[in-house]
Design an enzyme around this catalytic site. Sequence first.
Site, PDB file in Angstrom:
ATOM      1  N   LEU A 144       2.767   3.042  -4.952  1.00  0.00           N
ATOM      2  CA  LEU A 144       4.021   2.670  -5.892  1.00  0.00           C
ATOM      3  C   LEU A 144       3.891   1.365  -6.762  1.00  0.00           C
ATOM      4  O   LEU A 144       4.685   1.723  -7.930  1.00  0.00           O
ATOM      5  CB  LEU A 144       4.993   2.202  -4.735  1.00  0.00           C
ATOM      6  N   ARG A 151      -4.072 -13.494  -1.314  1.00  0.00           N
ATOM      7  CA  ARG A 151      -3.976 -14.583  -0.491  1.00  0.00           C
ATOM      8  C   ARG A 151      -4.609 -16.015  -0.813  1.00  0.00           C
ATOM      9  O   ARG A 151      -4.519 -16.996  -0.069  1.00  0.00           O
ATOM     10  CB  ARG A 151      -4.748 -13.864   0.889  1.00  0.00           C
ATOM     11  N   TYR A 197      12.502  -1.889   7.879  1.00  0.00           N
ATOM     12  CA  TYR A 197      12.503  -2.526   9.062  1.00  0.00           C
ATOM     13  C   TYR A 197      12.200  -3.890   9.022  1.00  0.00           C
ATOM     14  O   TYR A 197      12.081  -4.685  10.141  1.00  0.00           O
ATOM     15  CB  TYR A 197      10.978  -1.902  10.236  1.00  0.00           C
ATOM     16  N   GLY A 200      12.066   3.653   2.398  1.00  0.00           N
ATOM     17  CA  GLY A 200      11.591   4.543   3.284  1.00  0.00           C
ATOM     18  C   GLY A 200      10.163   5.121   3.128  1.00  0.00           C
ATOM     19  O   GLY A 200       9.356   4.677   2.332  1.00  0.00           O
ATOM     20  N   ARG A 258      -2.806   5.236   6.917  1.00  0.00           N
ATOM     21  CA  ARG A 258      -2.860   4.327   7.882  1.00  0.00           C
ATOM     22  C   ARG A 258      -1.852   4.651   8.913  1.00  0.00           C
ATOM     23  O   ARG A 258      -1.731   3.891  10.086  1.00  0.00           O
ATOM     24  CB  ARG A 258      -2.673   2.917   7.410  1.00  0.00           C
TER      25      ARG A 258
END
Length: 284
Positions: free
Chosen positions: A21, A68, A148, A190, A200
Amino acid sequence: MFQANLLQDHVVLITGGGSGLGRAMAERFGQLGAKVGVVGRREALLQETVAAIAAAGGTAAWARCDVRDPASVTAAVDAIEAQLGPVTTLINNAAGNFLAATEELSANAFDAVVKIVLNGTFNCTLDLGRRWIERGTAGQVLAIVTTYAWTGSAFVVPSACAKAGVLVLMKSLAVEWATYGIRCNAIAPGPFPTEGAFSRLMPEGMHQEALQQVPLGRFGRPEELANLAAYLCSPMNAWMTGECVTLDGGEVLKAGQEFSRMTDIPRDELKAGLAMMRPTKSAK
Ligand code: HXC
Ligand code: NAP
């Protein structure tokens, strides 16, 4: 629908812009006139994205970056700004995820996802936010979360915790940084069949069942998400902040609706059944 020069005043930095994406957004933003910086860990993919944008007549640059690590983020933003000019728009798209039973996760496994998704988003947002505040220029942040982020989800607990954190980070900063002209929004996609996500999270055998959960009957197309991102980041949308737009073919609503399973029954069959349940006049 979009004018070709819609994003001509933008320098957009997309984390994870070498694949999936992120790459789709990078290419679309390039077509719409933005200068596009893509950052991530795999240099070959970043180079391919930049080449594709250049081949289509756009302007792009890449820099290696591990989100990170705050020092790596600063170095990558410096490198992109040296090539393209001051960044105006940050898209926090980089993520890590895998399916696992939570009781089998090590502390390191939890960290592996949370540090990319939540800490990484924080590191990039803080780096660019500070630059914008110091320069006295407006800016905007778009985060790619998940549906979620509100509900949580079994078997992807590190990702669910981190995405919820990202969403709250966007909402918090939408208010705190509005005074500086910085907008913060999100997209909750979604299922989109990218290699990174589906390898994955979506074994081949689960596709049919997953499609059954999407009222519009198909997975998302990356260009649909890229178009939404382009609109959200465009001058047409200058008053939206702290918002999250769901793009999921209705999947999350179906999951939460009491009678949504009835949509899985062929409609004629369903209507015949409903007619049989209807009380006759004499029974009233
Ligand atoms: C359990 C796992 C695991 C798995 C790794 N670990 N994979 N535990 N189940 N499947 C554990 C390891 O054993 C280790 O713990 C710790 O996690 C770190 O593992 P590393 O391999 O060293 O991690 P790292 O190299 O940092 O890689 C991070 C990663 C990797 C998240 C594991 O997959 C990655 O880089 N992903 C980036 C791209 C990605 O995930 N894209 C998908 C985004 S899709 P120990 O204790 O052994 O040291 C997405 C969609 C959401 O977010 C919504 C879909 C609808
Ligand atoms: P993807 O191709 O695997 O994208 C993840 C990107 O993050 C990769 O380009 C990866 O590049 C980068 N990344 C990972 N760790 C990084 C790190 N430490 N530093 C810098 N970059 C890092 O998967 P995708 O499907 O396109 O996912 C894009 C976004 O959409 C993610 O935020 C994901 O959660 C979200 N999303 C996807 C779906 C879906 O169905 N596809 C659904 C909901 C949400 P490197 O490995 O080269 O660093």
